[in-house]
Structure formats: structure tokens, C-alpha cells
Design a protein around this motif. Structure first.
Motif, PDB file in Angstrom:
ATOM      1  N   THR A  71     114.365  23.124  35.442  1.00  0.00           N
ATOM      2  CA  THR A  71     115.717  22.801  34.992  1.00  0.00           C
ATOM      3  C   THR A  71     115.624  22.024  33.688  1.00  0.00           C
ATOM      4  OG1 THR A  71     115.766  20.739  36.259  1.00  0.00           O
ATOM      5  CG2 THR A  71     116.601  22.714  37.348  1.00  0.00           C
ATOM      6  N   LEU A  72     116.621  22.171  32.851  1.00  0.00           N
ATOM      7  CA  LEU A  72     116.638  21.441  31.588  1.00  0.00           C
ATOM      8  C   LEU A  72     118.059  21.259  31.106  1.00  0.00           C
ATOM      9  CD1 LEU A  72     115.832  23.831  28.682  1.00  0.00           C
ATOM     10  CD2 LEU A  72     115.441  24.583  31.001  1.00  0.00           C
ATOM     11  N   GLN A  73     118.216  20.273  30.241  1.00  0.00           N
ATOM     12  CA  GLN A  73     119.492  20.027  29.575  1.00  0.00           C
ATOM     13  C   GLN A  73     119.411  20.649  28.201  1.00  0.00           C
ATOM     14  OE1 GLN A  73     122.636  18.105  30.401  1.00  0.00           O
ATOM     15  NE2 GLN A  73     123.003  19.579  28.764  1.00  0.00           N
ATOM     16  N   MET A  74     120.118  21.746  28.002  1.00  0.00           N
ATOM     17  CA  MET A  74     120.245  22.329  26.672  1.00  0.00           C
ATOM     18  C   MET A  74     121.376  21.603  25.938  1.00  0.00           C
ATOM     19  SD  MET A  74     117.909  24.620  26.166  1.00  0.00           S
ATOM     20  CE  MET A  74     118.466  25.773  24.892  1.00  0.00           C
ATOM     21  N   PRO A  75     121.545  21.818  24.644  1.00  0.00           N
ATOM     22  CA  PRO A  75     122.621  21.135  23.921  1.00  0.00           C
ATOM     23  C   PRO A  75     124.018  21.446  24.453  1.00  0.00           C
ATOM     24  CG  PRO A  75     120.987  21.986  22.391  1.00  0.00           C
ATOM     25  CD  PRO A  75     120.617  22.526  23.736  1.00  0.00           C
ATOM     26  N   ARG A  76     124.213  22.653  25.037  1.00  0.00           N
ATOM     27  CA  ARG A  76     125.537  23.051  25.487  1.00  0.00           C
ATOM     28  C   ARG A  76     125.652  23.186  27.005  1.00  0.00           C
ATOM     29  NH1 ARG A  76     127.635  27.517  24.301  1.00  0.00           N
ATOM     30  NH2 ARG A  76     129.600  26.924  23.307  1.00  0.00           N
ATOM     31  N   ASN A  77     124.542  23.353  27.701  1.00  0.00           N
ATOM     32  CA  ASN A  77     124.595  23.642  29.130  1.00  0.00           C
ATOM     33  C   ASN A  77     123.439  22.989  29.883  1.00  0.00           C
ATOM     34  OD1 ASN A  77     126.773  25.823  29.552  1.00  0.00           O
ATOM     35  ND2 ASN A  77     125.595  26.699  27.862  1.00  0.00           N
ATOM     36  N   LYS A  78     123.712  22.618  31.139  1.00  0.00           N
ATOM     37  CA  LYS A  78     122.625  22.341  32.067  1.00  0.00           C
ATOM     38  C   LYS A  78     122.126  23.682  32.602  1.00  0.00           C
ATOM     39  CE  LYS A  78     123.110  17.647  33.819  1.00  0.00           C
ATOM     40  NZ  LYS A  78     121.744  17.306  33.404  1.00  0.00           N
ATOM     41  N   VAL A  79     120.807  23.859  32.680  1.00  0.00           N
ATOM     42  CA  VAL A  79     120.257  25.197  32.863  1.00  0.00           C
ATOM     43  C   VAL A  79     119.159  25.204  33.925  1.00  0.00           C
ATOM     44  CG1 VAL A  79     119.046  27.094  31.681  1.00  0.00           C
ATOM     45  CG2 VAL A  79     120.781  25.783  30.457  1.00  0.00           C
ATOM     46  N   ILE A  80     119.109  26.315  34.671  1.00  0.00           N
ATOM     47  CA  ILE A  80     117.970  26.656  35.525  1.00  0.00           C
ATOM     48  C   ILE A  80     117.290  27.873  34.904  1.00  0.00           C
ATOM     49  CG2 ILE A  80     117.202  27.401  37.811  1.00  0.00           C
ATOM     50  CD1 ILE A  80     119.829  26.299  38.939  1.00  0.00           C
ATOM     51  N   VAL A  81     115.976  27.801  34.707  1.00  0.00           N
ATOM     52  CA  VAL A  81     115.175  28.938  34.247  1.00  0.00           C
ATOM     53  C   VAL A  81     114.289  29.346  35.406  1.00  0.00           C
ATOM     54  CG1 VAL A  81     113.629  29.802  32.457  1.00  0.00           C
ATOM     55  CG2 VAL A  81     115.154  27.881  31.953  1.00  0.00           C
ATOM     56  N   VAL A  82     114.311  30.636  35.796  1.00  0.00           N
ATOM     57  CA  VAL A  82     113.614  31.033  37.016  1.00  0.00           C
ATOM     58  C   VAL A  82     112.917  32.382  36.833  1.00  0.00           C
ATOM     59  CG1 VAL A  82     115.765  31.995  37.976  1.00  0.00           C
ATOM     60  CG2 VAL A  82     113.869  31.402  39.511  1.00  0.00           C
ATOM     61  N   ARG A  83     111.680  32.469  37.343  1.00  0.00           N
ATOM     62  CA  ARG A  83     110.918  33.717  37.328  1.00  0.00           C
ATOM     63  C   ARG A  83     111.465  34.651  38.405  1.00  0.00           C
ATOM     64  NH1 ARG A  83     107.617  35.576  33.506  1.00  0.00           N
ATOM     65  NH2 ARG A  83     106.491  33.585  33.408  1.00  0.00           N
ATOM     66  N   GLN A  84     111.722  35.917  38.007  1.00  0.00           N
ATOM     67  CA  GLN A  84     112.314  36.897  38.915  1.00  0.00           C
ATOM     68  C   GLN A  84     111.243  37.655  39.726  1.00  0.00           C
ATOM     69  OE1 GLN A  84     115.954  37.254  39.038  1.00  0.00           O
ATOM     70  NE2 GLN A  84     115.468  35.269  38.108  1.00  0.00           N
ATOM     71  N   LYS A  85     111.694  38.361  40.736  1.00  0.00           N
ATOM     72  CA  LYS A  85     110.784  39.134  41.582  1.00  0.00           C
ATOM     73  C   LYS A  85     110.053  40.209  40.795  1.00  0.00           C
ATOM     74  CE  LYS A  85     113.572  38.363  45.740  1.00  0.00           C
ATOM     75  NZ  LYS A  85     114.501  38.969  46.723  1.00  0.00           N
ATOM     76  N   ASP A  86     110.695  40.735  39.744  1.00  0.00           N
ATOM     77  CA  ASP A  86     110.055  41.784  38.941  1.00  0.00           C
ATOM     78  C   ASP A  86     109.185  41.215  37.825  1.00  0.00           C
ATOM     79  OD1 ASP A  86     111.870  40.835  37.088  1.00  0.00           O
ATOM     80  OD2 ASP A  86     112.945  42.737  36.835  1.00  0.00           O
ATOM     81  N   GLY A  87     109.039  39.878  37.771  1.00  0.00           N
ATOM     82  CA  GLY A  87     108.199  39.242  36.759  1.00  0.00           C
ATOM     83  C   GLY A  87     108.942  38.799  35.520  1.00  0.00           C
ATOM     84  N   SER A  88     110.177  39.217  35.357  1.00  0.00           N
ATOM     85  CA  SER A  88     110.967  38.782  34.203  1.00  0.00           C
ATOM     86  C   SER A  88     111.453  37.349  34.424  1.00  0.00           C
ATOM     87  CB  SER A  88     112.150  39.726  33.980  1.00  0.00           C
ATOM     88  OG  SER A  88     113.050  39.649  35.075  1.00  0.00           O
ATOM     89  N   VAL A  89     112.116  36.798  33.411  1.00  0.00           N
ATOM     90  CA  VAL A  89     112.652  35.442  33.499  1.00  0.00           C
ATOM     91  C   VAL A  89     114.148  35.488  33.204  1.00  0.00           C
ATOM     92  CG1 VAL A  89     112.592  33.110  32.522  1.00  0.00           C
ATOM     93  CG2 VAL A  89     110.469  34.383  32.820  1.00  0.00           C
TER      94      VAL A  89
END
Length: 386
Positions: A71-89
Motif C-alpha cells: 500500500t502507498l500514498q500517491m499524491p492523489r490517491n491511497k493505493v493498493i498494488v497487488v500481484r495478480q494470479k496471471d502474474g500481472s500487477v
């Protein structure tokens, strides 16, 4: 411009050392303290820069397996970044679509789903709404319309990039341009490991921080007992790729070749290759081919605050040929050196600068011709804000 071979750039640096010169910008450029304190300018930067162009948020090895998130605080949004089942993000606004509760509070982890602590609505890691608790009494809604809000995200060159606006598009290769895209491809950053990463919330404007980490002019003065002992001051070979730049700084060990012709020798171990990646990253290639990645993000409301993140990208244990003990010792030592320079030298200087910049009668300031990468940064930022 076309990217120059490393050997040519090193020999150009030797010529600068022999002649007491450095690369120079077209002119001296004035600017004002409002750049670091004005809420209106800060709002425009959040919207017109970070809300429109890709910026780096992580290295791929920070999310090695499906379900890994940060999780991170971007300048405009609080964000979750997550690895997907197919390997993408994928990235999502960290917000339950029911009543706006923060969905995930941990800085990083692994999960099968995201569950809101308020009413326990849950979402799959692809952002789709999975369950509404006691849905027999809640009422009918179109669940497809109440998944998590997705932000444009792309993984390229082992780095995870994001545009901080759900309505935007992302194309990292286009943003980098062919020269810088090829340079990063050649480094194979995806084969490295983010062995250490840490973030710091600092009372300084993000541009004040970014400027310090492209600047070769301050080394002797701000870092006399650390980098100043090893790296030449005010000697830089710069390639201007428009949005981005590459800058080569010679280490003092190169001085043995000032009087002697190096011929065709590889002098790579005598230089540091820096890369400014608009809008907010500096990537440093050290002589042993490990990298330091520094990113600087504006605070979501306060022009006088920012988030600085530092990552140490290194060859894996298997590739290094070291014993496990030696490998851990080497990178722990490197990390401690980096932290010491930041906390004892850079951060105190920049915090103090921010306190001065809010003075009512702070006067006009100026970027010199010798501050080429800083000039490129501010030139390109002006274009994005125009």
C-alpha cells in the motif's frame, strides 16, 4: 539525441577534469520560492503531472507471488498494488465502495482477498466485489459497478509504474522514449533483487528533494566526509533525452588516467551513471552494477512535505557467486552507508532549506548553467504544467 557509448562519455569526463569544465545548459534560469510552498502549484503538480504521466512505485521483486500487495500514498490517491494470479500487477484505490472505509492498512503482505473492517465487504485481488455481508437485507445493486477503482499500472524493465488517475492511460515505453527505454532494457533490472527498500516522510517539498539527487555541484560541500571523498564535484557528462537525462559522474580513482592515455581500457569502475526519470526518480548505477533507486512524491495536501523512497537493487545470491554470509554482509553495509548519508547529511540540509523557503521575503533564486540535470527537470516540469 542518440545515446552515446559509455566509453565516449567517460573520455568526455576525463576532458572535463583536465580542463576544469563541466557540461553547461543554455543559460542561467531564475525561479522563485513559490515553487516549493504554493498550494496552487502543488495541486497542479498532483493533477497535471502525477495524474497524467507514469511514475515508479516499486520494483517487481517486492511483489514476487500472486496475492502479494503493498500500500502507498500517491499524491492523489491511497493505493493498493497487488500481484495478480496471471502474474500481472494491478493497482486500486484503497477504499471500500460501501461507505469509504480504508480497505487495507498494512504496508505490505499477502492475501487471497481484501476485506473491509467496517462491514466486512470483500473484494478479490482483481478488484471485483466478492461479497456483501447480509446481502439479503442490503438491497439490490449492480455488483459489477462497485468493484475497486483501478489505476493505470504497468510493469516494465522490472519496475512497476503507475499513473495516479483512474481515467488516464499508461504507456511506459512511449513515456520513456526509445533511447531511455533501450538504456533501461540493457540493464536488465528485472533480473535484480530489491534487497532493501524503505520510505521516509520528510518536511520538504518533493522538488527540493529531487533536485538534490541529480545535483553533482553540492557533493564536496554537503558530503565532505562521505561522497565528497570519492566523487568529483561539478564534473558531469549529461545526455538530454528531452523528458529524461543520463548523467555520468567520475570517481576520484579515475585521476590516474588524467596524465596517461587509457587506450581501450574499460573505465566503468571509475564512474557512476545516474539517470533522471521524469517526473520523480533518480536511478544510480554503481561501478559494480548494483543500482540505487530514489523516488520523491508530493504530499497529498501539504507543499512542504513529501515521501522519499529508496531501494537497493542487487544481483541475487545465486548470480553473485558470494557465500550467503558475504552477500548479506555486503548489501547490509551498502544500505547502512546510504542511510547514514541521507539522515546525517541530505535530510537535515533539505529540511532546513524548506523552513527558509517559507520566509515572507524569500527572494528570487537561480539555477546555474552547470546544473544541467536540474535545468532539464524544471524545464520538463514547466511543460507538463503549461
Amino acid at each position: 539525441m542518440t545515446a552515446a557509448p559509455r566509453g565516449d562519455r567517460i573520455r568526455r569526463a576525463l576532458d572535463h577534469l583536465r580542463n576544469d569544465t563541466t557540461e553547461e545548459f543554455d543559460s542561467v534560469v531564475p525561479f522563485g520560492p513559490e515553487q516549493y510552498r504554493d498550494p496552487g502549484i502543488a495541486q497542479r503538480e498532483r493533477d497535471l503531472v502525477f495524474g497524467r504521466v507514469p511514475s515508479i512505485v516499486a520494483h517487481a521483486t517486492e511483489l514476487p507471488k500472486p496475492g502479494d500487495f503493498l500500500t502507498l500514498q500517491m499524491p492523489r490517491n491511497k493505493v493498493i498494488v497487488v500481484r495478480q494470479k496471471d502474474g500481472s500487477v494491478k493497482s486500486f484505490v484503497n477504499l471500500c465502495r460501501h461507505r469509504g472505509a480504508l480497505l487495507e492498512e498494512q504496508e505490505k503482505g499477502r492475501c487471497r482477498l481484501f476485506s473491509c473492517g467496517y462491514h466486512r465487504w470483500s473484494y478479490d485481488t482483481d478488484g471485483s466485489l466478492r461479497a456483501i455481508t447480509r446481502d439479503n437485507t442490503f438491497g439490490e445493486i449492480d455488483r459489477a459497478q462497485f468493484g475497486l477503482i483501478e489505476l493505470p499500472t504497468e510493469e516494465r524493465h522490472g519496475l512497476i509504474w503507475m499513473v495516479d488517475d483512474a481515467g488516464a492511460e499508461i504507456d511506459v515505453a512511449s513515456w520513456l522514449g526509445p533511447e531511455v527505454d533501450d538504456i533501461l532494457a540493457g540493464y536488465r533490472l528485472q533480473d535484480l533483487l530489491a534487497v532493501r527498500s524503505e520510505g521516509f516522510d520528510e518536511p520538504a517539498n518533493w522538488k527540493l528533494m529531487q533536485d538534490a539527487f541529480t545535483d553533482n555541484y553540492h557533493i564536496q560541500y554537503a558530503h565532505p566526509n562521505t561522497a565528497g571523498k570519492h566523487v568529483h564535484t561539478n564534473v558531469q557528462v549529461v545526455e538530454d533525452f528531452g523528458r529524461h537525462a543520463r548523467m555520468l559522474s567520475p570517481r576520484k580513482k579515475i585521476d590516474r588516467w588524467l596524465e596517461e592515455d587509457p587506450g581501450d581500457r574499460d573505465l566503468g569502475r571509475y564512474v557512476i551513471d545516474g539517470h533522471f526519470l521524469l517526473p520523480n526518480s533518480t536511478l544510480l548505477r554503481q561501478p559494480d552494477d548494483h543500482f540505487e533507486l530514489l523516488t520523491f512524491r508530493p504530499h497529498p495536501t501539504d507543499p512542504g512535505r513529501c515521501r522519499m523512497e529508496m531501494r537497493l537493487l542487487v544481483p541475487s545470491l545465486e548470480v553473485s557467486g558470494m557465500t550467503k554470509e558475504k552477500w548479506e554482509e555486503v548489501w547490509e553495509k551498502n544500505w547502512k552507508i546510504l542511510l547514514a548519508v541521507l539522515h546525517q547529511e541530505d535530510f537535515p540540509l533539505l529540511r532546513a532549506a524548506q523552513t527558509g523557503l517559507v520566509s515572507a521575503n524569500a527572494g528570487g533564486m537561480v539555477l546555474g548553467r552547470n546544473e544541467v540535470v536540474n535545468q532539464i527537470f524544471h524545464r520538463e516540469l514547466r511543460k507538463l504544467l503549461a
